[in-house]
Every structure is written in structure tokens, then in C-alpha cells.
Design a protein around this motif. Structure first.
Motif, PDB file in Angstrom:
ATOM      1  N   ASN A  37      56.270  41.359  -0.025  1.00 23.45           N
ATOM      2  CA  ASN A  37      55.153  41.699   0.848  1.00 23.45           C
ATOM      3  C   ASN A  37      55.631  41.863   2.281  1.00 23.45           C
ATOM      4  N   ARG A  38      54.659  41.878   3.187  1.00 22.88           N
ATOM      5  CA  ARG A  38      55.003  41.893   4.609  1.00 22.88           C
ATOM      6  C   ARG A  38      56.004  40.777   4.882  1.00 22.88           C
TER       7      ARG A  38
ATOM      8  N   GLY B 215      69.369  33.825   9.209  1.00 26.80           N
ATOM      9  CA  GLY B 215      69.865  34.437   7.983  1.00 26.80           C
ATOM     10  C   GLY B 215      69.060  34.143   6.738  1.00 26.80           C
ATOM     11  N   CYS B 216      67.795  33.775   6.885  1.00 23.73           N
ATOM     12  CA  CYS B 216      66.942  33.557   5.709  1.00 23.73           C
ATOM     13  C   CYS B 216      66.780  34.892   4.970  1.00 23.73           C
ATOM     14  N   LEU B 217      66.539  34.815   3.673  1.00 25.59           N
ATOM     15  CA  LEU B 217      66.298  36.023   2.880  1.00 25.59           C
ATOM     16  C   LEU B 217      65.158  36.842   3.473  1.00 25.59           C
ATOM     17  N   GLU B 218      64.177  36.171   4.047  1.00 25.56           N
ATOM     18  CA  GLU B 218      63.050  36.822   4.727  1.00 25.56           C
ATOM     19  C   GLU B 218      63.520  37.847   5.765  1.00 25.56           C
TER      20      GLU B 218
ATOM     21  N   ASP C  24      58.548  43.242   6.946  1.00 19.94           N
ATOM     22  CA  ASP C  24      58.810  43.039   8.380  1.00 19.94           C
ATOM     23  C   ASP C  24      60.269  43.313   8.718  1.00 19.94           C
ATOM     24  N   ALA C  25      61.177  42.874   7.845  1.00 21.16           N
ATOM     25  CA  ALA C  25      62.609  43.090   8.088  1.00 21.16           C
ATOM     26  C   ALA C  25      62.949  44.579   8.063  1.00 21.16           C
ATOM     27  N   LEU C  26      62.342  45.316   7.119  1.00 23.81           N
ATOM     28  CA  LEU C  26      62.591  46.766   7.063  1.00 23.81           C
ATOM     29  C   LEU C  26      62.077  47.455   8.325  1.00 23.81           C
ATOM     30  N   GLU C  27      60.893  47.044   8.775  1.00 17.89           N
ATOM     31  CA  GLU C  27      60.336  47.632  10.001  1.00 17.89           C
ATOM     32  C   GLU C  27      61.212  47.316  11.208  1.00 17.89           C
TER      33      GLU C  27
END
Ligand SMILES: [Zn+2]
Length: 156
Positions: free
Chosen positions: A43-44, A85-88, A94-97
Motif C-alpha cells: 500500500n501507500r 533502511g527499513c523495508l518500508e 511512498d518510497a516509489l514516489e
């Protein structure tokens, strides 16, 4: 909002649950034969839940399965949880954005366009290469995490 406030408006018993654990309940409902699994919500923000022996593992403080804060790179980007460095920070919308500098619909539109034809200019080629690399990094981090998570639960 607390559960009392929420349930006062419904004629049913209610309890509030983390979205990823709710998704795990749905998986158990739809697949009663499911013994062990890890549910990953893309998700986001990333989310997760762990199913073992046909039950959702809650942990001692109800935080089991928060795989989004599993560290995959101690020197990685700062996460909203305060760690690095969390997977998040690699596998959420959000990471892609953040990596692409564009909203998710635009990112996937660009990715689709890249797969349809080649770039017309050097600028287009550089942008295409960046977008492709961001997507490849996303998939590699997700695959890395999934492989390690599967080692933990030993599911088929
Ligand atoms: Zn985190």
C-alpha cells in the motif's frame, strides 16, 4: 477514534485491527486450509502479518508481523519509525514516489510507456533509465525480503 465510539454506531460487536492483520483474517476466511503464510500489503505504506498454525501471530505487544520495519540496509534511507533502511523505505508506494519524484499514477504510466517504446531523446532515455532502475530496485528489495521471510516460516 476508539472502539467504543465506533461500536456505538453499529449493532454488532466491534474491534479495531491493523489493516494487514485484517487482510490476514480475510486470507484465513477464504482459505481455511492455509496453515502458515506471510501477508504483505503493498500500500501507500507497507504492512504485514504472520499466519502460523492457522492463527495470526500477534506477539507479546500485538506488533508481530510489522515487516515494514525489518531492516534491509542499515545505511539506507531514514524511515518514519526513526530507523534507517527499513523495508518500508524501499517497497512502499511512498518510497516509489519519493525515489521517482512523481505521484504513483504518473510513475506507473511512465513505466508502461517505457515498456511500449524506446526513448526519443537523451533526456527521455535518462529519465526512462531512472524509472526502470527505481522499479528494479523495488522488486529486488521485495524479492530479498520475501525470500528471507519464507525462510522464517518455511511455508510452501
Ligand atoms: Zn521503519
Amino acid at each position: 477514534m476508539n472502539v467504543d465510539h465506533f461500536s456505538s454506531r453499529l449493532p454488532f460487536a466491534c474491534h479495531l485491527e491493523h489493516d494487514s492483520k485484517s487482510a490476514a483474517h480475510l486470507e484465513l476466511w477464504n482459505h481455511p486450509e492455509l496453515d502458515s503464510a506471510i501477508v504483505i500489503l503493498l500500500n501507500r505504506n507497507l504492512g504485514g502479518a504472520i499466519i502460523t498454525d492457522r492463527h495470526i501471530h500477534q506477539g507479546s505487544t500485538m506488533h508481530s508481523g510489522t515487516l515494514e520495519h525489518m531492516c534491509v540496509n542499515p545505511d539506507g534511507p531514514l524511515c518514519y519509525c526513526g530507523n534507517r533502511g527499513c523495508l518500508e523505505t524501499y517497497c512502499s508506494a511512498d518510497a516509489l514516489e519519493q525515489a521517482s519524484g512523481m505521484p504513483i499514477p504518473d510513475f506507473f504510466h511512465s513505466l508502461r510507456e517505457i515498456s511500449r517504446h524506446t526513448a526519443d531523446t537523451d533526456t527521455d532515455e535518462k529519465k526512462s533509465s531512472q524509472i526502470s532502475q527505481i522499479w528494479e530496485d523495488y522488486l529486488n528489495h521485495l524479492a530479498f525480503a520475501m525470500k528471507n521471510l519464507n525462510l522464517i516460516i518455511d511455508a510452501r
